[in-house]
Design a protein around this motif. Structure first.
Motif, PDB file in Angstrom:
ATOM      1  N   PHE A  28     -11.505  29.768  22.181  1.00  0.00           N
ATOM      2  CA  PHE A  28     -11.333  28.334  21.670  1.00  0.00           C
ATOM      3  C   PHE A  28     -11.446  27.203  22.901  1.00  0.00           C
ATOM      4  O   PHE A  28     -11.927  26.191  22.741  1.00  0.00           O
ATOM      5  CB  PHE A  28      -9.778  28.359  20.993  1.00  0.00           C
ATOM      6  N   TYR A  54      -9.458  35.286  21.645  1.00  0.00           N
ATOM      7  CA  TYR A  54      -9.600  33.825  20.910  1.00  0.00           C
ATOM      8  C   TYR A  54      -9.290  32.900  21.341  1.00  0.00           C
ATOM      9  O   TYR A  54      -9.848  31.647  21.150  1.00  0.00           O
ATOM     10  CB  TYR A  54      -8.976  34.231  19.415  1.00  0.00           C
ATOM     11  N   VAL A  55      -7.963  32.683  22.163  1.00  0.00           N
ATOM     12  CA  VAL A  55      -7.653  31.680  22.888  1.00  0.00           C
ATOM     13  C   VAL A  55      -8.477  31.129  23.935  1.00  0.00           C
ATOM     14  O   VAL A  55      -8.887  30.083  23.981  1.00  0.00           O
ATOM     15  CB  VAL A  55      -5.930  31.746  23.266  1.00  0.00           C
ATOM     16  N   TYR A  95      -6.131  39.718  20.755  1.00  0.00           N
ATOM     17  CA  TYR A  95      -5.929  38.319  20.048  1.00  0.00           C
ATOM     18  C   TYR A  95      -6.035  37.239  21.045  1.00  0.00           C
ATOM     19  O   TYR A  95      -6.496  36.113  21.010  1.00  0.00           O
ATOM     20  CB  TYR A  95      -4.483  38.448  19.707  1.00  0.00           C
ATOM     21  N   GLY A  96      -5.751  37.773  22.554  1.00  0.00           N
ATOM     22  CA  GLY A  96      -5.876  36.500  23.606  1.00  0.00           C
ATOM     23  C   GLY A  96      -7.145  36.005  23.948  1.00  0.00           C
ATOM     24  O   GLY A  96      -7.528  34.908  24.078  1.00  0.00           O
ATOM     25  N   ALA A 140      -0.302  34.149  23.276  1.00  0.00           N
ATOM     26  CA  ALA A 140      -1.546  34.202  23.097  1.00  0.00           C
ATOM     27  C   ALA A 140      -1.936  35.444  22.903  1.00  0.00           C
ATOM     28  O   ALA A 140      -2.879  35.648  22.143  1.00  0.00           O
ATOM     29  CB  ALA A 140      -2.445  33.477  24.177  1.00  0.00           C
ATOM     30  N   LEU A 173      -1.137  28.551  18.539  1.00  0.00           N
ATOM     31  CA  LEU A 173      -1.507  28.149  19.927  1.00  0.00           C
ATOM     32  C   LEU A 173      -2.859  27.278  19.883  1.00  0.00           C
ATOM     33  O   LEU A 173      -2.861  26.194  20.414  1.00  0.00           O
ATOM     34  CB  LEU A 173      -1.484  29.078  20.886  1.00  0.00           C
ATOM     35  N   GLN A 174      -3.787  27.790  19.093  1.00  0.00           N
ATOM     36  CA  GLN A 174      -5.039  27.221  19.022  1.00  0.00           C
ATOM     37  C   GLN A 174      -4.660  25.935  18.293  1.00  0.00           C
ATOM     38  O   GLN A 174      -5.611  24.766  18.634  1.00  0.00           O
ATOM     39  CB  GLN A 174      -6.128  27.983  18.400  1.00  0.00           C
ATOM     40  N   ILE A 208      -3.794  29.226  30.826  1.00  0.00           N
ATOM     41  CA  ILE A 208      -4.713  30.064  30.048  1.00  0.00           C
ATOM     42  C   ILE A 208      -5.937  30.595  31.256  1.00  0.00           C
ATOM     43  O   ILE A 208      -6.194  31.660  31.203  1.00  0.00           O
ATOM     44  CB  ILE A 208      -5.372  29.194  28.985  1.00  0.00           C
ATOM     45  N   CYS A 250      -1.565  33.398  18.651  1.00  0.00           N
ATOM     46  CA  CYS A 250      -2.724  33.182  19.250  1.00  0.00           C
ATOM     47  C   CYS A 250      -3.235  32.066  18.121  1.00  0.00           C
ATOM     48  O   CYS A 250      -3.837  31.132  18.652  1.00  0.00           O
ATOM     49  CB  CYS A 250      -3.734  34.381  19.327  1.00  0.00           C
ATOM     50  N   SER A 251      -3.156  32.263  16.834  1.00  0.00           N
ATOM     51  CA  SER A 251      -3.808  31.297  15.997  1.00  0.00           C
ATOM     52  C   SER A 251      -3.072  29.873  16.025  1.00  0.00           C
ATOM     53  O   SER A 251      -3.705  28.709  16.101  1.00  0.00           O
ATOM     54  CB  SER A 251      -3.725  31.942  14.702  1.00  0.00           C
ATOM     55  N   CYS A 308       2.987  31.468  27.769  1.00  0.00           N
ATOM     56  CA  CYS A 308       1.321  31.277  27.401  1.00  0.00           C
ATOM     57  C   CYS A 308       0.975  32.676  26.914  1.00  0.00           C
ATOM     58  O   CYS A 308       0.256  32.645  26.017  1.00  0.00           O
ATOM     59  CB  CYS A 308       0.486  30.715  28.524  1.00  0.00           C
TER      60      CYS A 308
END
Length: 331
Positions: free
Chosen positions: A215, A211-212, A208-209, A169, A178-179, A196, A175-176, A165
């Motif tokens: 989301f 953003y996850v 980057y993380g 992420a 994963l979303q 998460i 990260c993208s 994870c």
């Protein structure tokens, strides 16, 4: 008939796409026409070059046609082709990460109806899922798996992603992807969200993380956001003054129930660093968001606390914005 190498003989030539044998038609046309005899001859000649063809700028279209064919190809033949594609994990990985190969893989998965085949494909892909998630082409293949696989197999993918994870992420591409996987899995993703939340602090501060985490928050599952707030409790001042994490704090206030929003704001107000938050390039936006998301007594308390720092804020480039909002809130 002597076996040929479709690549080295000019099987696919830019512009002409000439097929150098006696069939009289282009290979794509033969597949579309669906004559079982000629189709079998084509499959016999290309079976040892599938991975090369899948990565070839013209050859990949032939393999796509094979999986899209409505007649002339038996289930046994398709099963054999699928096996030849997936049996070597290293070659499978290279195909999935290739600009042309990824499209063939997506077409293959889209047209795969047999549940057993899907299970076998997933079993062979499982060791490379984390690597594919961090590649733009490989990511498309994993997303396609999530789209077309039944819930039981989707769960296998999500369980595998959960192991990696943080690594995925915090990756620019991962990260993208994963979303998208979480979105396409809907309720199944609830179990995957646990790691998460457990790593929310680390992810929130990552470029980057975050953003996850945002989301997940924007999915607006009350229990999830409540757990997220409990995980981050005692750290909201630090998060508010972080370039990336400040967005996470704002989203939590935007998307959580009022009691949880109040818990965040109370923590900020009680902090001896609250003035620093108001004057911070990122924290001031959190403070402004807090004014919009609180109600009644707590909003009055927040507004009063901000206005009590009038002297420090009225000439401060960031603090002045918060002070102006607090005055408006009072009115």
């Amino acid at each position: 008939m002597e076996e040929i190498n479709p690549i080295s003989t000019g099987f696919f030539t830019s512009g002409s796409n000439i097929w150098n044998n006696d069939y009289g038609s282009l290979p794509y046309e033969v597949i579309e026409e669906g004559d079982p005899t000629y189709v079998a001859m084509i499959l016999s000649e290309i079976k040892d070059y599938l991975h090369q063809l899948m990565k070839h700028q013209f050859g990949n279209y032939l393999i796509q046609k094979i999986f899209e064919a409505k007649k002339g190809i038996t289930n046994i033949q398709i099963h054999s082709i699928v096996y030849l594609i997936i049996y070597d994990t290293h070659k499978l990985r290279d195909v999935c990460k290739n600009n042309h190969g990824t499209r063939v893989m997506q077409i293959m998965l889209e047209n795969m109806k047999c549940p057993v085949k899907k299970y076998v494909v997933l079993y062979m892909m499982k060791p490379i899922i984390d690597e594919l998630m961090k590649n733009i082409n490989g990511g498309y293949v994993i997303v396609q798996c999530v789209k077309v696989f039944p819930p039981t197999l989707k769960k296998v993918i999500l369980d595998e992603l959960a192991k990696y994870c943080v690594e995925i992420a915090t990756h620019k591409i991962g990260c993208s992807v994963l979303q998208t996987c979480i979105k396409d899995s809907e309720i199944l993703a609830m179990g995957f969200i646990t790691p998460i939340i457990s790593n929310a602090m680390l992810l929130a501060e990552d470029c980057y993380g975050n953003y996850v985490v945002q989301f997940v928050i924007k999915m607006k599952f009350p229990l999830v956001n409540e757990r997220m707030i409990r995980e981050l409790c005692g750290k909201f001042v630090r998060l508010s003054m972080n370039k990336h994490a400040s967005n996470v704090v704002e989203d939590l206030m935007r998307c959580s129930n009022q009691d949880d929003v109040n818990a965040i704001v109370e923590e900020l107000i009680r902090s001896t660093d609250f003035l620093n938050v108001i004057q911070d390039p990122y924290g001031n936006y959190v403070a402004q968001r807090a004014l919009k998301c609180t109600k009644g007594y707590l909003r009055r308390k927040l507004s009063f606390t901000i206005r009590s720092y009038r002297n420090e804020l009225q000439n401060h480039p960031h603090g002045k914005l918060v002070l102006d909002n607090a005055k408006s809130s009072k009115r």
